[in-house]
Motif scaffolding. Sequence first.
Motif, PDB file in Angstrom:
ATOM      1  N   GLN A 114     -14.571  17.298   1.792  1.00 41.90           N
ATOM      2  CA  GLN A 114     -15.173  16.233   2.582  1.00 41.90           C
ATOM      3  C   GLN A 114     -14.517  14.903   2.219  1.00 41.90           C
ATOM      4  OE1 GLN A 114     -17.101  17.130   4.939  1.00 41.90           O
ATOM      5  NE2 GLN A 114     -17.533  19.223   4.255  1.00 41.90           N
ATOM      6  N   THR A 115     -14.544  13.978   3.172  1.00 39.54           N
ATOM      7  CA  THR A 115     -13.916  12.678   2.944  1.00 39.54           C
ATOM      8  C   THR A 115     -14.481  11.993   1.708  1.00 39.54           C
ATOM      9  OG1 THR A 115     -13.518  12.398   5.315  1.00 39.54           O
ATOM     10  CG2 THR A 115     -13.469  10.418   3.963  1.00 39.54           C
ATOM     11  N   GLU A 116     -15.802  12.022   1.553  1.00 45.47           N
ATOM     12  CA  GLU A 116     -16.412  11.315   0.427  1.00 45.47           C
ATOM     13  C   GLU A 116     -16.017  11.915  -0.919  1.00 45.47           C
ATOM     14  OE1 GLU A 116     -19.626  14.028   2.316  1.00 45.47           O
ATOM     15  OE2 GLU A 116     -18.014  12.686   2.967  1.00 45.47           O
ATOM     16  N   ASP A 117     -15.569  13.187  -0.926  1.00 49.56           N
ATOM     17  CA  ASP A 117     -15.215  13.831  -2.189  1.00 49.56           C
ATOM     18  C   ASP A 117     -13.787  13.545  -2.627  1.00 49.56           C
ATOM     19  OD1 ASP A 117     -17.718  15.059  -2.599  1.00 49.56           O
ATOM     20  OD2 ASP A 117     -17.211  16.631  -1.170  1.00 49.56           O
ATOM     21  N   ILE A 118     -12.938  13.076  -1.728  1.00 53.38           N
ATOM     22  CA  ILE A 118     -11.553  12.796  -2.133  1.00 53.38           C
ATOM     23  C   ILE A 118     -11.233  11.303  -2.155  1.00 53.38           C
ATOM     24  CG2 ILE A 118     -10.754  15.017  -1.272  1.00 53.38           C
ATOM     25  CD1 ILE A 118      -9.468  13.463   1.070  1.00 53.38           C
ATOM     26  N   ARG A 119     -12.154  10.494  -1.687  1.00 53.39           N
ATOM     27  CA  ARG A 119     -11.901   9.049  -1.687  1.00 53.39           C
ATOM     28  C   ARG A 119     -11.668   8.512  -3.099  1.00 53.39           C
ATOM     29  NH1 ARG A 119     -13.643   5.992   2.723  1.00 53.39           N
ATOM     30  NH2 ARG A 119     -14.597   4.407   1.407  1.00 53.39           N
TER      31      ARG A 119
END
Length: 389
Positions: free
Chosen positions: A331-336
Amino acid sequence: LRMSNLQNGDWDYSNLKSIELSENERNLYTLKNGDILFNRTNSKELVGKCGVFKEEVVMVFASYLIRVRVNQEKLLPDFASIFLQLPLGRLQIDGISRQIIGMTNINAEEIKQLLIPSLTIKEQEKAVANMNFAYVAKKTKETEAQRLLDSIDDYLLQELAIELPEEGKNSLQERMFYRKSSEVRGGRLDAVAWQEKVEKSRAAIKEGLFKPLKLMKVAAFRAEQVKALSNRQYVGLENVESQTGEFLSSNPKGTISSASVFKNGDVLFSKLRPYLNKVFLPHFDGVCSTEFHVLKAELVKSSFLANFLMSKIVLNQTSCLMTGNTLPRLQTEDIRSLLIPVPPLPKQEEIATHIEAIRNQAKQLRNQAADDLEQAKQEVEAMILEGAE
């Protein structure tokens, strides 16, 4: 043995499955040295691929394979297998195989009708020897190409003075760990995301030569999507080669449910588990699978960012950060918050240029290996036809 164990006329025993059988079943399905196994169902280019079993250990074959035993006084199994992978052999297989619900099939009765040139055993042995020599030469070049590709990660981390954490033992004691509530507060609560290799990888990046920044600080996440291609080139996960980031082929689709828009120089970073090391740096505008994160590099060069995202130290983290059961994805929030080292731009350019040179060298070796094998096939086929006249 299953379809996946049969690779280009040879065997890959790295992923075997076991089965319990009765004595009668063992007698019926146990393979013997010299048995030829055919792949009876697959995509059109893979159906009919075959290989000769030569192991001394007890093995049986899965239902998607067909076993053929030949009279070895008249026909060498290796010769039959080699001929059927030559253009004339493949032409016969393609002619009799059938397309059913998206898969191509061939059955035992159809295999019986395949024509094999009638050569003496001595002539068959010569053809086998020539092809075996060509396969060994091809494998030698491919091994060297793989060695070059494997060296990229070591080079990259060495230039950044980042030491890849050692793999821990997979014992119960090694898998046990704890985290303070102050560390996890406001973030994810699942244990997988806090594994030792994740924390050690982040620490190693921080201790490297260049101060790291979070991914969201060095790149913007593009979010634009479309429902039609509008003559734009499409990039799917299957169109990108894992280790090289090379664009394999175009995959045009008339209508798609949705696709993400990318620009020349963006970095396409895969979300799905089987493709986590697939990173693509396009040199054209287009659209891609929504299973890619589309990143616009800002404080780092796109080529440097793409290479770092392909590294083992990033894979150590992303393999633990996915969520979802059926198709786990990033998910986007996990790699930001992934940490990205930020060397001076000339250093980034130097690293990216050196890695590109390694990949080009590996690509040349692979292409040469493939071309040499095709040339050998043509020569052996000509020799076979001459001997059969």
